[in-house]
Design a protein around this motif. Sequence first.
Motif, short mmCIF file in Angstrom:
data_model
loop_
_atom_site.label_atom_id
_atom_site.label_comp_id
_atom_site.label_asym_id
_atom_site.label_seq_id
_atom_site.Cartn_x
_atom_site.Cartn_y
_atom_site.Cartn_z
N GLY A 129 6.39 6.17 -8.35
CA GLY A 129 5.60 7.44 -8.57
C GLY A 129 4.38 6.85 -9.36
N ASP A 130 3.90 5.63 -9.53
CA ASP A 130 2.85 5.13 -10.36
C ASP A 130 1.73 5.19 -9.32
OD1 ASP A 130 4.30 5.07 -12.66
OD2 ASP A 130 4.80 2.88 -12.15
N LEU A 131 1.21 6.10 -8.49
CA LEU A 131 0.18 6.19 -7.49
C LEU A 131 -1.06 5.83 -7.89
CD1 LEU A 131 1.28 9.76 -5.95
CD2 LEU A 131 2.28 7.38 -5.33
N ASP A 132 -1.68 5.86 -8.85
CA ASP A 132 -3.03 5.31 -9.17
C ASP A 132 -2.84 3.88 -9.54
OD1 ASP A 132 -3.90 7.88 -9.30
OD2 ASP A 132 -3.98 8.12 -11.40
N LEU A 133 -1.73 3.27 -10.19
CA LEU A 133 -1.70 1.99 -10.41
C LEU A 133 -1.33 1.28 -8.76
CD1 LEU A 133 0.58 1.68 -13.34
CD2 LEU A 133 -1.90 0.97 -13.33
N ALA A 134 -0.61 1.96 -8.09
CA ALA A 134 -0.29 1.29 -6.78
C ALA A 134 -1.58 1.36 -6.03
CB ALA A 134 0.77 2.46 -5.89
N GLU A 135 -2.48 2.27 -5.86
CA GLU A 135 -3.45 2.31 -5.00
C GLU A 135 -4.53 1.06 -5.74
OE1 GLU A 135 -6.68 5.60 -3.27
OE2 GLU A 135 -5.60 5.94 -5.41
N GLN A 136 -4.53 1.03 -6.89
CA GLN A 136 -5.34 -0.16 -7.61
C GLN A 136 -4.89 -1.45 -7.04
OE1 GLN A 136 -5.18 -1.12 -11.76
NE2 GLN A 136 -7.15 -0.25 -12.05
N SER A 137 -3.64 -1.80 -7.11
CA SER A 137 -2.72 -2.94 -6.56
C SER A 137 -3.15 -3.34 -5.10
CB SER A 137 -1.72 -3.00 -6.82
OG SER A 137 -1.17 -2.90 -8.46
N LEU A 138 -3.03 -2.15 -4.18
CA LEU A 138 -3.31 -2.39 -3.04
C LEU A 138 -4.79 -2.76 -2.64
CD1 LEU A 138 -1.17 0.48 -1.34
CD2 LEU A 138 -0.65 -1.86 -1.44
N SER A 139 -5.73 -2.32 -3.57
CA SER A 139 -6.85 -2.36 -3.58
C SER A 139 -7.47 -3.91 -3.74
CB SER A 139 -8.01 -1.62 -4.39
OG SER A 139 -9.29 -2.04 -4.45
N TYR A 140 -6.63 -4.40 -4.91
CA TYR A 140 -6.91 -5.78 -5.37
C TYR A 140 -6.21 -6.80 -4.14
CZ TYR A 140 -7.61 -4.20 -10.09
OH TYR A 140 -8.34 -3.49 -10.98
N ALA A 141 -5.09 -6.35 -3.56
CA ALA A 141 -4.59 -7.18 -2.36
C ALA A 141 -5.62 -7.40 -1.25
CB ALA A 141 -3.17 -6.36 -2.04
N LEU A 142 -6.49 -6.51 -1.01
CA LEU A 142 -7.37 -6.47 -0.04
C LEU A 142 -8.61 -7.22 -0.23
CD1 LEU A 142 -6.52 -3.12 1.72
CD2 LEU A 142 -6.00 -5.54 2.45
N ARG A 143 -8.94 -7.15 -1.85
CA ARG A 143 -9.95 -7.78 -2.12
C ARG A 143 -9.96 -9.43 -2.32
NH1 ARG A 143 -11.87 -4.75 -7.69
NH2 ARG A 143 -12.21 -2.58 -6.54
N TYR A 144 -8.58 -9.89 -2.61
CA TYR A 144 -8.23 -11.33 -2.79
C TYR A 144 -8.09 -11.51 -1.15
CZ TYR A 144 -7.22 -11.83 -7.40
OH TYR A 144 -7.21 -11.81 -8.92
N ASP A 145 -7.70 -10.91 0.06
CA ASP A 145 -7.59 -11.28 1.26
C ASP A 145 -7.74 -10.40 2.24
OD1 ASP A 145 -7.21 -12.55 3.69
OD2 ASP A 145 -4.77 -12.83 3.29
N PRO A 146 -9.19 -10.26 2.47
CA PRO A 146 -9.52 -8.95 3.44
C PRO A 146 -8.83 -9.03 4.92
CG PRO A 146 -11.38 -9.77 2.45
CD PRO A 146 -10.24 -10.78 2.19
#
Length: 480
Positions: free
Chosen positions: A380-397
Amino acid sequence: MRFNPFISLLIILVASPSRPASAQIPAQGGSIEGLFSPNSTEQIRPQAQKLFLEGLIAINDASLEEALALLLQAEELDPEQSGITHAIADAYYGINDYDNALFYAEYSLTKEPMNPWYRITLAQILYAQGYYQSAVKEIELVLSQHTYHWIALTFLVRMHREMGFLADANAVIRERILHPIQRAVTQYSPSRSQSNGLVIQPFSEAHKDWYKLLYRNFEVLEMRDSIAAVAGEMHYLFPYDQEISALASENNNDPVFSDNTGVTQASSSESASTESEQSLLVQKLQQGSTPQSPEEAIEWLALLYQQNASLTDRQEIAMEWNQLFPEQGEILSELGRIALELNRPSAAKSWLEQAVRSPGKRSQKSEWYRQLGELQAQAGDLDLAEQSLSYALRYDPENEHGWAILAYFNARYRNNRAEAESNIEQALSINSKNAAVIELQGDMYHLFGESEQAIIWWEKALKLGGPTQRLQQKLSGKYE
């Protein structure tokens, strides 16, 4: 490890009239005076000063929310004091609110654009957001003015290592940390020579650690000649260190280049050699042996996984080796994977939160952030989840699974079909044969109430080798 020079040193100076000891590197930049704005705390209005110092003490006590309340009040009384805005940036950074941290860090630099500590904080925030290149530029700017700024150099090495750029990390260690030390010692210390005429240099334990890191990086890069050279140099500088002596002996006994016959034999019996090595590792594990390096620990954990060792055994061993080799992302992520298999998502999330802050290649960091984002969304930590998924794609698009998980996230938790479809198209453009991506496409259609389309994609995922039991459950209408 995060360094907070402004807060730590300011508290020291407030509490005691004595100044901290100087750094191990020749002090040619980054002086303590550079921590403070031209307006010292004595020039701040008394009430603002009181709130400012109370906020710093709260940060030091890890009471970050309390610190923010105090510091924001201080800023209202004295908005022009860059020290206050820098402390606010640091507090926001501490609670992972990187957007606000970035705002205040940049605002501090409008007042003092060349303050090295302010710029290092900005670099830390940018790096935490996944902007590696921008963070490196900020650190290089500091080093252009303060060549031997120890914290800037250390952070630069850390960034290069965590992003997997070990050659760049080695260049900083060798050319910008070890060589300047050697030149300074040669210039200011009496020369003492060995029988071979080489000068003995009094390097410290800290410098020994830099050499060991250099050696380890070359091991990962598999640069045998460089490994041997560094081992010999370490043995020369630290002749009484048993660990270093063993490394030097090991590298002296092994030829740097093998002959053609050896290469041919290795190629023809590669599988037999691998089985032999695995058998030896199994024997060592059964005997309770301890790995000698993080790389060896990671190799052994992979072997345990391949041999289908019990989850409890794998967890116990990984926990032990995590204590032995802390901050190793691959060990931490393995603990996360084991926790998931044991149906302990909270523990898995905790391990992955540590893994993403540890060294790793860009593709590894991307996967750790992706897995963390999934677990945060489930919690249920949606803002943190969105941030983590964003970082995942910054590290490897090019992480197609990351794009697919983001698509599912936008469909399920944000109800944003347009964004979800854009994300899944990106995933499929990278790899249209990935069964996990195709299954998630079906899951999305299911969320949108389009069962017929969902079945088409689930059947396709099944044909491509997706998880049979789970997909058959979905096809039979037992969707969880």
